[in-house]
Structure formats: structure tokens, C-alpha cells
Design an enzyme around this catalytic site. Structure first.
Site, PDB file in Angstrom:
ATOM      1  N   HIS A  65       3.477 -24.589  -1.958  1.00  0.00           N
ATOM      2  CA  HIS A  65       3.888 -23.258  -1.502  1.00  0.00           C
ATOM      3  C   HIS A  65       2.875 -22.705  -0.506  1.00  0.00           C
ATOM      4  O   HIS A  65       1.883 -22.083  -0.905  1.00  0.00           O
ATOM      5  CB  HIS A  65       3.997 -22.315  -2.693  1.00  0.00           C
ATOM      6  CG  HIS A  65       4.970 -22.785  -3.732  1.00  0.00           C
ATOM      7  ND1 HIS A  65       4.687 -23.804  -4.612  1.00  0.00           N
ATOM      8  CD2 HIS A  65       6.229 -22.372  -4.022  1.00  0.00           C
ATOM      9  CE1 HIS A  65       5.732 -23.999  -5.411  1.00  0.00           C
ATOM     10  NE2 HIS A  65       6.679 -23.145  -5.073  1.00  0.00           N
ATOM     11  N   HIS A  83       8.224 -20.128   1.762  1.00  0.00           N
ATOM     12  CA  HIS A  83       7.830 -19.938   0.361  1.00  0.00           C
ATOM     13  C   HIS A  83       7.398 -21.229  -0.336  1.00  0.00           C
ATOM     14  O   HIS A  83       6.277 -21.329  -0.812  1.00  0.00           O
ATOM     15  CB  HIS A  83       8.964 -19.276  -0.436  1.00  0.00           C
ATOM     16  CG  HIS A  83       8.818 -19.464  -1.909  1.00  0.00           C
ATOM     17  ND1 HIS A  83       7.941 -18.718  -2.660  1.00  0.00           N
ATOM     18  CD2 HIS A  83       9.394 -20.353  -2.773  1.00  0.00           C
ATOM     19  CE1 HIS A  83       7.995 -19.128  -3.923  1.00  0.00           C
ATOM     20  NE2 HIS A  83       8.869 -20.115  -4.014  1.00  0.00           N
ATOM     21  N   GLU A  89       7.602  -7.312 -27.352  1.00  0.00           N
ATOM     22  CA  GLU A  89       7.115  -8.568 -27.920  1.00  0.00           C
ATOM     23  C   GLU A  89       6.529  -9.494 -26.856  1.00  0.00           C
ATOM     24  O   GLU A  89       5.495 -10.134 -27.057  1.00  0.00           O
ATOM     25  CB  GLU A  89       8.239  -9.311 -28.661  1.00  0.00           C
ATOM     26  CG  GLU A  89       8.795  -8.578 -29.874  1.00  0.00           C
ATOM     27  CD  GLU A  89       9.838  -7.522 -29.514  1.00  0.00           C
ATOM     28  OE1 GLU A  89      10.239  -7.436 -28.329  1.00  0.00           O
ATOM     29  OE2 GLU A  89      10.263  -6.772 -30.416  1.00  0.00           O
ATOM     30  N   HIS A 105      19.271 -10.653 -37.215  1.00  0.00           N
ATOM     31  CA  HIS A 105      17.863 -10.598 -37.603  1.00  0.00           C
ATOM     32  C   HIS A 105      17.416 -11.801 -38.428  1.00  0.00           C
ATOM     33  O   HIS A 105      16.248 -11.914 -38.765  1.00  0.00           O
ATOM     34  CB  HIS A 105      17.594  -9.314 -38.392  1.00  0.00           C
ATOM     35  CG  HIS A 105      17.540  -8.091 -37.532  1.00  0.00           C
ATOM     36  ND1 HIS A 105      18.540  -7.778 -36.635  1.00  0.00           N
ATOM     37  CD2 HIS A 105      16.603  -7.112 -37.415  1.00  0.00           C
ATOM     38  CE1 HIS A 105      18.215  -6.655 -36.005  1.00  0.00           C
ATOM     39  NE2 HIS A 105      17.053  -6.235 -36.453  1.00  0.00           N
TER      40      HIS A 105
HETATM   41  C1  LIG Z   1       9.601 -17.285 -14.816  1.00  0.00           C
HETATM   42  C2  LIG Z   1       9.776 -17.977 -13.512  1.00  0.00           C
HETATM   43  N1  LIG Z   1      11.009 -18.031 -12.972  1.00  0.00           N
HETATM   44  C3  LIG Z   1      11.201 -18.704 -11.816  1.00  0.00           C
HETATM   45  C4  LIG Z   1      10.169 -19.331 -11.194  1.00  0.00           C
HETATM   46  C5  LIG Z   1      10.396 -20.127  -9.922  1.00  0.00           C
HETATM   47  N2  LIG Z   1       9.816 -19.394  -8.777  1.00  0.00           N
HETATM   48  C6  LIG Z   1       8.613 -19.705  -8.290  1.00  0.00           C
HETATM   49  S1  LIG Z   1       8.109 -18.620  -7.117  1.00  0.00           S
HETATM   50  C7  LIG Z   1       9.545 -17.747  -7.236  1.00  0.00           C
HETATM   51  C8  LIG Z   1       9.766 -16.457  -6.512  1.00  0.00           C
HETATM   52  C9  LIG Z   1       8.988 -16.325  -5.321  1.00  0.00           C
HETATM   53  O1  LIG Z   1       8.930 -15.006  -4.887  1.00  0.00           O
HETATM   54  P1  LIG Z   1       7.566 -14.245  -4.831  1.00  0.00           P
HETATM   55  O2  LIG Z   1       7.062 -14.105  -6.198  1.00  0.00           O
HETATM   56  O3  LIG Z   1       7.786 -13.034  -4.038  1.00  0.00           O
HETATM   57  O4  LIG Z   1       6.597 -15.234  -4.092  1.00  0.00           O
HETATM   58  P2  LIG Z   1       6.536 -15.506  -2.509  1.00  0.00           P
HETATM   59  O5  LIG Z   1       7.837 -16.123  -2.109  1.00  0.00           O
HETATM   60  O6  LIG Z   1       6.314 -14.199  -1.881  1.00  0.00           O
HETATM   61  O7  LIG Z   1       5.427 -16.471  -2.368  1.00  0.00           O
HETATM   62  C10 LIG Z   1      10.385 -18.315  -8.171  1.00  0.00           C
HETATM   63  C11 LIG Z   1      11.722 -17.791  -8.511  1.00  0.00           C
HETATM   64  C12 LIG Z   1       8.893 -19.241 -11.796  1.00  0.00           C
HETATM   65  N3  LIG Z   1       7.825 -19.834 -11.271  1.00  0.00           N
HETATM   66  N4  LIG Z   1       8.739 -18.540 -12.932  1.00  0.00           N
END
Ligand SMILES: Cc1ncc(C[n+]2csc(CCOP(=O)(O)OP(=O)(O)O)c2C)c(N)n1
Ligand SMILES: [Mg+2]
Length: 677
Positions: free
Chosen positions: A29, A264, A413, A475
Site C-alpha cells: 500500500h 491505495h 464490548e 443470550h
Molecule cells: C476490519 C478491516 N476491514 C477491511 C480491511 C481491508 N482494508 C484495508 S485498507 C481499507 C480501507 C482503506 O481506506 P483508508 O483507511 O482511508 O486508507 P487509505 O486508502 O487512505 O490508505 C480496507 C477496507 C481491513 N484491513 N480491516
């Protein structure tokens, strides 16, 4: 070189190292490191108190990269500032087998990675726990003129982090607790994986955090001056946690990918890498290029850190002179040691004592521990009365009383366990949290990270079966015990009575290498003769003979049970004894402990030639064949959920009576004796 030029050089070093590593790995990334490099650089260069040569130094500031996908940003900082656990070659083997530069940062692979991140939102929740631990330890140990615990927690979070529910819970808790030494840098780049955040995330995050009670600033995150001033202001707020909403550009400098989700999560591509380098004024033909001036500047962190650490050591020495006992206690706690005799007041039970629920026994044990383990802190997610987790006369943790040890987590939680993980990773405290077992689903992602990363929160999860009764199937846990046993490195203990519960607590407090979950009954249970007089020590081996078949020789059958079903098995054993059938009852409170025993012990408890084996557990039977074999029988709950009715009725209708267990055991014994005839 002017300061600004040097800053630019350093920021671009971070960016290009990151994009080169992703390009070489052909995976990763690049966008966030490119966009958030200024934020990170200014923080590490001008604020972060750390010592790369001694990453575990207790009073360091904590830095958490919650957006773990930007791992190269963290690896670049660790390498550039001189952490010993990472080399340039490691960066060149980003995301390869055996390399410490894993896809997402993993605690333990490189000293300096405070917590494992990647599942979005978790790092943010961890940071709240770290700030709680810091404030609690400071309030407990610092004395006028002796600030021996005094550091900040910084968390770098992304859009995805702040979309996740766990961060909402944790942010709300942090605001309520007024954790003023928690500072969040929010990399607000308006882009996430699927595209612009306009597709899904248009709330005003800043206003939301204001409503939580945070100090909020909005800045241009590409401007080092603004970042610096904002961090300074954030530090000055002594009443609220701070969030700096920093507007940044994902993939900054890449002419075709900046401000787009294309930056990304995939390599830029050779051509685009060259174009980005051109935009930075960087030599296009060089990879992993670290200019000498930049490296020399970054490495000043070593001297600076050594100085800060020495100042702290001097403060600790002065403190030890003035308060020798406190200083010794603090050092021990920071080293993860529990004081001798912490378990001396734990109760024990005799068979004729009044039956009690294991949740009640756990509450008594918890209070006995609380008296002798001053760094034991925690509470419940709004079920304190039900979970029996209130520590008597230990105060309530709040902004006004930060040394209070009872933490009211509220109905949160997930945020609770995320924060417990942060407390554990911070060190110095033994944290616990509580809820109903069925709501382990609400915090499972954090439990998983504890198991993966080696945090050791103690999870006090009560109401562990259909026997909770009237609250009904919503529950009543069914699949939870097995689902939790499926998780590597989670220690799940389901004690059968008061003495086993005490032993379970011993195991939990002594396990400082992973999470321990105690599954506890709502209903009262008798104290078993087999657990008295130290018998419950068998729990530490996972399974043991709690009540053997009468007389000598090989038993006709073995009933293996856990928790509340052990006393049921013993009742069935008695009924069968009256009919001349000799049954051994094995209590198996902890599968993973039993798995760790040698074969000789396992065969002793479960002799291989006794094949008439029955398991009894009020949950799915999936997995029990492992212990009862193909020829055995499994009594459990399959293909349905529980039901709302008084406990006795639910148990009766779902086949959990001593008569049921005796009948099915007898059927098995008869089947075997028929086969032998
Ligand atoms: C709980 C979770 N869901 C999905 C992902 C997969 N995932 C990695 S980064 C991302 C989103 C990226 O958006 P952002 O946080 O704004 O990062 P940027 O693109 O700006 O680097 C996703 C959905 C993850 N790592 N964790
Ligand atoms: Mg984003």
C-alpha cells in the site's frame, strides 16, 4: 541546507523508501505512506520520545499505526531512526517469507512495533487502552516532583479506522475518560479502498469527535508547520484527548494516482514510480536511496533518545531514594512480574459448602486477587452486577480519580477488549474485562488480535450456557465455546465449581503470554469432592479424573464434561453405579492445557482401551469426537438455538438431565458389551 529543504528531503526519503519496497514486493500500500509522510515525520522528529537503541524503555511515548496497511511508513521510520531490529535489506524483502517487514506490522517481529495492526480500528482502540494504562500508572506511582510515568500515546488513523465501529466505541470511552495524553493524527485523505469516501462516509468526523469531548483541530497535513503547531496545541490540552484532522493527499506526487484509490493498495508501477520521484526532485534511477544528510538527521533520534532515557533513569533513581518500595513495585510491574503472594488470599471450598455459581466464585477470587495485586484493573461492559466483577473498595476510574481500579466500560464490548489489549501491550497493569459469553462475538476480532500478538487480557465471560434460562436464545451461547477453542493461542477455561474457578484465576493471572477467557456459569453448582484439598490443581493439566469409577480396574465408560456439566456427569455416574455400571468422570476445563500434556498423562486420564466415552457440554458437539472417538457419544446442542424458559425447563427439554446422561452412557456401555459377547 535550510531546515525546510532538509525536512523535504527526509519526508521524500520516507515516501520513496515506501514506494520502492512496495514496487519490489509487487504488493502493498504505497498511497498512505506518500500522503502521511509529513505527519509522521514531524511527529517523530519533533515530539516522539523514543530511544531506537532501547525500544522497550518503559517511559517512551507510544506510537501506533492504526492503519496497518501503511506498514511501510512505520518500517521506514524504524529503519531510518536506527532501530536495530530492521535493516535496509529487510525493507528490500518487504512482505517476503521470514522477513520482519510483514504485510502488516506484527508486534514482536521488530522491537518498536507497539501493537499488531491491520484490522482497521483496532490500533485506535489499543491506543485508548495505552493511554488508560499510562494515566493509571502515573496516578498510582507519581509523587510530587517525581513524574516517573509521563508519556504520550500517539495514534495515526485513517478513514477506514474511523469508519469502524470499534473506533467509535473507543473514542467515546476516551472522551468520557478525558484521556488528555492521547493524541490522534487523522490522515483524512477522502479516499478509501473502493474509491472516494464520498461513496460511503460523509459525516463530519471533526464534529463527531467534538461531541465525544475531544479537542479537535483541522489542518493541512501536508504542511509541516501546521502539523507542528497542532501537535503542540494537542499536548497543551490537559483536559481532553486530541484529534488532528489532517487533510492529506493519498499517493502524493504520483501524477496519475494521487487522490485516487488507485494509490491505495497496489504498487504504482515502474513508470509511475519514476514520475513520482521526478515530482519529488529525486534521482529516478535509484531505488531504496537514502541520502546521507537525511539519514544523519533521522539518526539524531539515537542521541536524543539516549538523553531522554537517561533523564528518566535519573528521575527513577531520585524516586527510588525517596520512595524505595514504590520504585521497586513499579520496576517489577513494568517487567511484567506479579508480586509474591498475590494468590495467598484465594478462597477454597469444601464439598458441603453452599453451592454457588462459578461467576460468584470468580467474583470472590477476583476480589481476593485485587487486594494483593494493586495493578489489577478492569471492569465490565455494563454487566458488573451480573459478571460479579466489581472490586470492592478499589475506586472507580475517572478523570477525577484516575487511580481508581474499577473501569466502567459501558456497553462497548469491542472497544473494551481493544482497550484491554492496549493496556496489556503498554505493560505495568494486569487488565481484565467482562461481559456475557454470547457477546464474545461482539469483541472476537480483538480477542483474536490478543491471541495473535500475545497480549494477555483476562476475559471474565459469564452466563455461559442455555442454563441462563429466561433471557432466551439471544443470550444463550451455543457455538461459542467451540468457536473460541478454534482460535489458536487463546486459553479458554470453563471451570466446574468454586475450586476449579480459583485455579482458573491462577492460570489466568500467571498467563502473561496470551489472552485467557473464563467461561462461567450463571447457575449455582455444587462443590465437587474431587476438587477439594488441591484436587482442582488438575485443571492446570487441562483435564483430570475428578471422580473415578468405584472399585478397582478398568471403568466401563468415561464421561468427559466441562463446567456446569461436570456435576451433571457425576450425578449420572452415581445413578449408573447403583446399576453396577462403573463410570469415570473426567473434568476437562481447558482443552489447550490438555493438548500440551504428554501422551502418558493423556492416556492415564483417557485410557485408550476404554472406548465407551461420552462427552457432555451444553453447546455444539463439533470437535468432541477428538476425545470420545468414533465409537463414543456426544451430548450437546446441534442444529438449533436455545429457548426462553426457566433454566430447569430449558435443560430438561434439551436433554441435560442426569437421567439423560445416564441413559445415553448406559446405551453405549451395552453396545460395547454386546459387541464383546
Ligand atoms: C476490519 C478491516 N476491514 C477491511 C480491511 C481491508 N482494508 C484495508 S485498507 C481499507 C480501507 C482503506 O481506506 P483508508 O483507511 O482511508 O486508507 P487509505 O486508502 O487512505 O490508505 C480496507 C477496507 C481491513 N484491513 N480491516
Ligand atoms: Mg483514506
Amino acid at each position: 541546507m535550510t531546515d525546510t529543504k532538509l525536512d523535504d528531503l527526509c519526508v521524500n526519503t520516507i515516501r520513496t523508501l515506501s514506494i520502492d519496497a512496495v514496487q519490489k514486493a509487487n504488493s502493498g500500500h504505497p498511497g498512505m505512506p506518500m500522503g502521511a509522510a509529513t505527519l509522521t515525520y514531524v511527529l517523530w522528529d519533533r515530539f516522539l520520545k523514543h530511544h531506537p537503541a532501547d525500544p522497550g524503555w518503559p517511559d517512551r511515548d507510544r506510537f501506533i499505526l492504526s492503519a496497518g496497511h501503511a506498514s511501510m511508513l512505520l518500517y521506514s521510520m524504524l529503519y531510518l531512526t536506527g532501530y536495530a531490529g530492521i535493516t535496509l535489506d529487510d525493507i528490500k524483502s518487504f512482505r517476503q517469507w521470514g522477513s520482519p517487514t510483514a504485510g502488516h506490522p506484527e508486534r514482536g517481529l521488530i522491537p518498536g512495533i507497539e501493537v499488531t495492526t491491520g484490522p482497521l480500528g483496532q490500533g485506535f482502540a489499543n491506543s485508548v487502552g495505552m493511554a488508560i494504562a499510562e494515566r493509571f500508572l502515573g496516578a498510582t506511582f507519581n509523587r510530587p516532583g517525581h513524574a516517573v510515568v509521563d508519556h504520550y500515546t500517539y495514534v495515526l488513523a485513517s478513514d477506514g479506522d474511523l469508519m469502524e465501529g470499534v473506533s467509535h466505541e473507543a473514542a467515546s470511552l476516551a472522551g468520557h475518560q478525558r484521556l488528555c495524553k492521547l493524541i490522534c493524527l487523522y490522515d483524512s485523505n477522502l479516499v478509501s479502498l473502493d474509491g472516494p469516501t464520498a461513496l460511503s462516509f460523509t459525516e463530519d468526523v471533526a464534529t463527531r469527535f467534538e461531541a465525544y469531548g475531544w479537542q479537535v483541530q483541522r489542518i493541512d497535513g501536508m504542511d509541516a508547520q501546521q502539523v507542528e503547531s497542532a501537535l503542540r496545541l494537542a499536548q497543551q490540552d490537559t483536559d481532553r484527548p486530541s484529534i488532528i484532522v489532517a487533510h492529506t493527499h493519498i499517493g502524493y506526487g504520483s501524477p496519475h494516482k494521487q487522490d485516487s484509490s488507485k494509490a491505495h493498495g497496489s504498487p504504482l508501477g515502474e513508470e509511475e514510480v519514476a514520475l513520482a520521484k521526478r515530482a519529488y526532485g529525486w534521482p529516478e534511477d535509484k531505488s531504496f536511496y537514502v541520502p546521507d544528510e537525511a539519514l544523519a538527521h533521522f539518526r539524531q533520534a539515537l542521541d536524543r533518545g539516549a538523553q531522554r532515557q537517561q533523564q528518566w533513569e535519573a528521575r527513577m533513581d531520585a524516586y527510588a531514594q525517596a520512595y524505595p518500595a514504590d520504585a521497586a513495585a513499579l520496576r517489577r510491574a513494568l517487567a511484567g512480574e506479579v508480586p509474591d503472594g498475590w494468590d495467598a488470599a484465594l478462597p477454597s471450598y469444601a464439598p458441603d459448602d453452599k453451592p454457588i455459581a462459578t461467576r460468584v466464585a470468580a467474583g470472590a477470587a477476583l476480589n481476593a486477587i485485587a487486594d494483593r495485586l494493586p495493578l489489577f484493573i478492569g471492569g465490565s461492559a455494563d454487566l458488573g452486577d451480573s459478571n460479579n466483577t466489581d472490586m470492592h473498595e478499589k475506586g472507580v476510574m475517572s478523570a477525577e480519580t484516575p487511580a481508581g481500579r474499577n473501569i466502567y466500560f459501558g456497553v462497548r464490548e469491542h472497544g473494551m477488549v481493544g482497550a484491554l489489549n492496549g493496556m496489556s501491550a503498554h505493560g505495568g497493569v494486569v487488565p481484565f474485562g467482562a461481559t456475557f459469553l454470547v457477546f464474545s462475538d461482539y469483541c472476537r476480532p480483538s480477542i483474536r488480535l490478543a491471541a495473535l500478538s500475545g497480549y494477555s487480557p483476562i476475559l471474565v465471560f459469564t452466563h455461559d450456557s442455555i442454563a441462563l434460562g429466561e433471557d432466551g436464545p439471544t443470550h444463550q451461547p451455543i457455538e461459542h465455546l467451540m468457536a473460541l477453542r478454534a482460535m489458536p493461542r487463546l486459553t479458554l477455561i470453563r471451570p466446574a465449581d468454586g475450586n476449579e474457578t480459583v485455579m482458573a484465576w491462577k492460570a489466568a493471572v500467571e498467563n502473561r503470554r496470551g489472552p485467557t477467557l473464563l467461561a462461567l456459569s450463571r447457575q449455582a453448582l455444587p462443590h465437587l469432592p474431587g476438587t477439594a484439598d488441591g484436587g482442582a490443581r488438575g485443571l492446570l493439566r487441562g483435564a483430570y479424573v475428578v471422580s473415578d469409577a468405584p472399585g478397582a480396574g478398568r471403568p466401563d465408560a468415561i464421561i468427559i464434561a466441562t463446567g456446569s456439566e461436570v456435576s451433571l456427569a457425576i450425578d449420572a455416574q452415581k445413578q449408573l453405579a447403583d446399576r453396577g455400571v462403573r463410570v469415570r468422570v473426567v473434568s476437562m476445563p481447558c482443552w489447550s492445557f490438555f493438548e500440551a500434556q504428554d501422551q502418558a498423562y493423556r492416556d492415564d486420564v483417557l485410557p485408550p482401551d476404554v472406548r465407551a466415552r461420552v462427552s457432555v457440554e451444553a453447546g455444539v458437539t463439533l470437535g468432541w469426537r477428538r476425545w470420545v472417538g468414533d465409537d463414543g457419544d456426544t451430548i450437546g446442542i446441534d442444529g438449533r438455538f436455545g429457548a426462553s424458559a426457566p433454566a430447569a425447563a430449558v435443560l430438561r427439554n434439551l436433554g441435560f438431565t442426569a437421567e439423560d446422561v445416564a441413559r445415553r452412557t448406559l446405551a453405549l456401555v451395552e453396545q460395547f458389551s454386546g459387541a464383546r459377547r
